[in-house]
Design an enzyme around this catalytic site. Structure first.
Site, short mmCIF file in Angstrom:
data_model
loop_
_atom_site.label_atom_id
_atom_site.label_comp_id
_atom_site.label_asym_id
_atom_site.label_seq_id
_atom_site.Cartn_x
_atom_site.Cartn_y
_atom_site.Cartn_z
CD GLU A 96 -2.75 1.23 2.48
OE1 GLU A 96 -3.58 2.16 2.59
OE2 GLU A 96 -2.64 0.33 3.32
CG ASP B 283 -9.37 1.71 3.40
OD1 ASP B 283 -9.19 0.76 4.18
OD2 ASP B 283 -8.65 2.72 3.36
CD GLU C 141 -6.70 -0.57 7.42
OE1 GLU C 141 -5.85 -0.25 6.57
OE2 GLU C 141 -7.73 0.08 7.62
CD GLU D 155 -6.30 0.17 0.06
OE1 GLU D 155 -6.36 1.07 0.92
OE2 GLU D 155 -5.59 -0.84 0.18
CG ASN E 191 -5.70 4.85 0.62
OD1 ASN E 191 -6.65 4.23 1.07
ND2 ASN E 191 -4.43 4.57 0.96
#
Length: 817
Positions: free
Chosen positions: A586, A703, A760, A673, A641
């Site tokens: 990520e 997410d 996460e 995401e 993201n």
């Protein structure tokens, strides 16, 4: 003795008698048309037309008399005395010139004036008749019967009075008047003749020097023809000119009445004429205004000013505004202009300077004043809520502060910002947001005193001026009252929303003595209130200003951080809990400031969103991540993201496609995401964008699942490939059963829908063991690998793998959940 009436058939020439009657009728008809002009022409021209009317009528009567006398043929030599004959004609002319103006100059005839005019005509025609009979010279004596003479004058005068009582301004009235005048003349003549007796005397000789009958006939015919021609020509010419003037006047009157301004003409304050617009404006007919003083319309002071100096409000250079009171008592704002339109008038003998005639224009300002008031209102009020805007707030705040300074009292300015208002806009659109703002304005009005002012500064920002503040606690009480009022749920089309507000307070005079300074300090306190958890109020403190200055400086540095190379990306690995292989990384944004050092994302990311910098930063992150991922030796996915501001960009799909094409990264290796907040509001557009990204082959991850507006409908409609369990639930593993239950539910949901699940925030071995024991497919967190720059995971010769020691799950871990 010869009876003239008795010998009409034998001693008279009938053709000449008929000629006399015709001359009489023609003269009367022409006279009636000339008399009509007396009422239509200006006063200075009436003398001319009175003389013309007298000449036509007097000469016509005289001609009728002597043609009839010429028709009499008694067999005796007859002549006429020139002097007396001329005087008889003059008497008839003067009598008519006096009688006609007496009746027709004043408009509609009155009975008294008609009787007076008829008497003058009767006496003058009678005098002409008997003077003309007395002017005859023949061998004999002429005797008159007094009863017949009196009767003839009475009959002629009475019929003339009836004629003069007619309306000469009408065609039928003129014809009736002409007939009655002709009958009056004939009656007087023949009644007078009936009482006349000639006594022949053979011894009497006719005196010489008399007018010969043939010469008299020629003279009479010439005079009558000339006078009739002149009279008719004058009438026709004047009629034509008058018709043109009448049409011009009617056209001008229509033009004047069609104007938007009221118009009046006055001389010395006496109204001469008005147009229909002014009559409608004051609520009176035009006839009721003509002849009156201008004070009937205008105030006495303005009327005196116009009399004294008409040019004082002339030519639009000094238009005067005033309130005009109508007949019904209504007050109308008007603007008046005045102009002199006539300075000098010509008299008969000399040029006489009279009072000038002036035109006054009166313009109704009602619509203009209403429009000006509306413009002033819009310039000082918010169009949506009707609250004062920033300009009016500043003006009223100045007044409050000046009064407070004079009286030694306190005051406060409160700045408000709505919490969670963006949610309403996302769900209901801007129209729903506007309706909520209108409800907020009503609640704020209800929470304040009449002496306080609430204004909308823009968006969801408001400000309140509180006057007569005794203590800071009074400002705190107002802030609490406002927070409580705005926290009550709002109903918009059946959907209930709960928002709130944060309040910043600046006090006068301690926090500032000017409006700009107090607004600035109240806004600074508001910023502190929002950072402290929202739904609270904070008073301004000097330290807040310093922090705000630092924030503004950070925002300036953030705008140039990319160009300076201060921004970079780090990547946090994601592992498969079963195969221990690296499945993705990520991308996370980091900022190293030259003076501040490493700035945490929690500090600069919200600042970038507020300052509108998140869109260019987001594109830089996406392109940099794709470039670096394309060079990794292990073809794992890179997760990026997508911020809400980016997601709302209309060219998002095209921009992502262009980045992939430029960097050469396969779409299957890119994971986007998104949070659940992006899916509400414009759901159809969100669905269209996600389907387009899915069609390109991009991997889609939802997410922070479970923390926002979770709905199974999202998973059913939207093409997601993965769910991410928020780290707040992972941190609760081993401490509360609710977090474990939620995680187990998400994992079960993912298996049933065929979706991958990533947990996460894994920071302890206990959390990892519990997730693996429950079958969580993928994990990430500080326990497994801290974020590092691109390529650091591939520095070793082997592919990064999850250590075996971290995969050993103790049975008691599973049971403790």
């Amino acid at each position: 003795m010869i009876e003239i009436l008795g010998c009409l058939t034998y001693e008279h020439n009938l053709p000449l008698l008929f000629l006399a009657v015709g001359v009489c009728c023609m003269a009367c008809f022409v006279s009636a048309n000339v008399v009509r002009r007396l009422r239509l022409v200006a006063r200075g021209h009436r003398v001319i037309w009175a003389i013309v009317a007298g000449l036509v009528y007097g000469c016509g009567v005289w001609a009728t008399h002597f043609i009839a006398m010429l028709a009499f043929q008694p067999g005796l030599p007859i002549s006429y005395a020139p002097g007396l004959t001329a005087v008889s004609a003059l008497v008839a002319v003067l009598g008519a010139a006096l009688a006609f103006p007496l009746v027709q100059a004043s408009g509609k005839p009155r009975r008294g004036r008609a009787l007076a005019g008829g008497t003058v005509l009767g006496l003058s025609v009678g005098a002409m008749h008997f003077m003309g009979m007395s002017a005859m010279r023949l061998p004999g004596t002429v005797e008159f019967s007094p009863p017949h003479a009196v009767l003839s004058v009475l009959a002629g005068g009475g019929l003339a009075a009836l004629a003069l009582a007619r309306r000469f301004d009408r065609r039928r009235g003129r014809l009736a008047a002409a007939c009655l005048l002709a009958v009056s003349i004939l009656c007087l003549h023949f009644l007078g003749m009936a009482g006349t007796t000639i006594l022949p005397d053979g011894n009497v000789e006719v005196a010489g020097g008399g007018l010969d009958g043939h010469l008299l006939a020629i003279t009479t015919a010439a005079v009558v023809a000339a006078i009739a021609t002149v009279g008719l020509s004058s009438v026709v010419l004047e009629e034509k000119l008058w018709g043109e003037r009448t049409r011009d006047a009617a056209r001008l009157r229509r033009l004047a009445s069609g104007t938007f301004e009221g118009l009046l003409i006055h001389r010395g304050g006496t109204i001469l004429d008005v147009n229909e617009t002014l009559a409608r404006l004051v609520g009176l007919p035009a006839a009721a205004l003509v002849g009156h003083d201008i004070t009937r319309i205008l105030p006495a002071g303005v009327a005196s000013r116009l009399r004294a100096d008409p040019e004082a409000v002339a030519n639009g250079t000094a238009a005067l505004e005033l309130e005009l009171v109508t007949e019904g008592g209504r007050s109308i704002p008007v603007e008046i202009l005045s102009r002199v339109i006539e300075e000098v008038k010509t008299g008969w003998r000399r040029r006489a300077r009279l009072q000038p005639a002036c035109a006054v224009a009166i313009r109704d300002l009602t619509e203009r004043k209403r429009a000006e008031a509306q413009i002033r209102y819009l310039a000082h009020h918010d169009g949506l809520t009707g609250l004062p805007n920033r300009a009016l707030l500043a003006d009223r705040a100045h007044q409050v502060l000046e009064l407070a300074a004079r009286e030694g009292r306190g005051a406060a300015i409160l700045c408000l910002d709505l919490d969670r208002f963006k949610t309403v806009n996302d769900v209901m659109g801007h129209e729903g947001g506007d309706r909520l703002l209108a409800q907020v304005a009503e609640r704020l009005r209800a929470s304040l005193r009449a002496s306080d002012t609430v204004a909308r500064l823009g968006g969801d920002e408001f400000a309140i001026i509180k006057a007569d503040l005794d203590t800071p606690e009074a400002g705190a009480a107002l802030a609490n009252r406002v927070i409580a009022a705005l926290s009550v749920p709002y109903d918009l089309d059946g959907q209930v929303f709960e928002i709130g507000t944060s309040v910043g307070i600046a006090l006068f005079p301690g926090d500032g003595r000017t409006v700009p300074r107090l607004l600035h300090n109240a806004d600074t306190a508001l910023y502190r209130a929002k950072r402290d958890g929202r739904g609270v109020y904070r008073f301004f403190e000097p330290a807040m200003d310093q922090r705000l200055l630092e924030r503004r400086a950070m925002e300036r540095d953030l705008r140039v951080a990319v160009e300076r190379g201060e921004m970079f990306l780090v990547y946090q690995p994601q592992f498969d809990t079963m195969t221990r292989e690296l499945v993705g990384q990520e991308a996370l944004l980091r900022w190293t400031h030259p003076a501040r050092g490493v700035v945490p994302p929690s500090d600069f990311v919200p600042l970038a969103e507020e300052a509108g910098l998140i869109i260019p930063l987001g594109r830089w992150v996406l392109e940099t991540a794709c470039i670096e991922a394309a060079g990794w030796p292990v073809p794992c996915r890179v997760a990026v993201n997508l911020s809400p501001a980016q997601f709302r960009q209309p060219d998002l799909v095209a921009a992502i496609s262009g980045i992939l094409e430029r960097t050469g990264l396969p779409p299957q290796r890119l994971k986007m995401e998104v949070t659940e907040g992006l899916l509400i509001g414009d759901t159809e557009r969100a669905l269209t964008v996600l389907r387009a990204l899915k069609a390109m082959g991009i991997f889609l991850s939802l997410d922070d699942f479970g923390t926002g507006y979770s709905s199974l409908g999202y998973l059913r409609r939207f093409p997601f490939d993965e769910l991410k369990i928020d780290q707040s639930f992972v941190r609760g593993l081993g401490r509360d059963v609710e977090s474990a239950a939620i995680i187990e539910a998400v994992l079960a949901l993912g298996r049933s829908l065929g979706l991958s699940v990533v947990a996460e925030g894994v920071e302890t071995e206990e959390q990892l063991g519990m997730l693996r024991s429950r079958g969580c497919p993928q994990v990430q967190g500080y326990l497994l690998g801290r974020p590092a720059r691109s390529g650091e995971f591939f520095a070793a010769a082997v592919t990064p793998r999850l250590p075996e020691t971290l995969l050993a799950a103790s049975p008691h871990m599973h049971g403790s959940a």
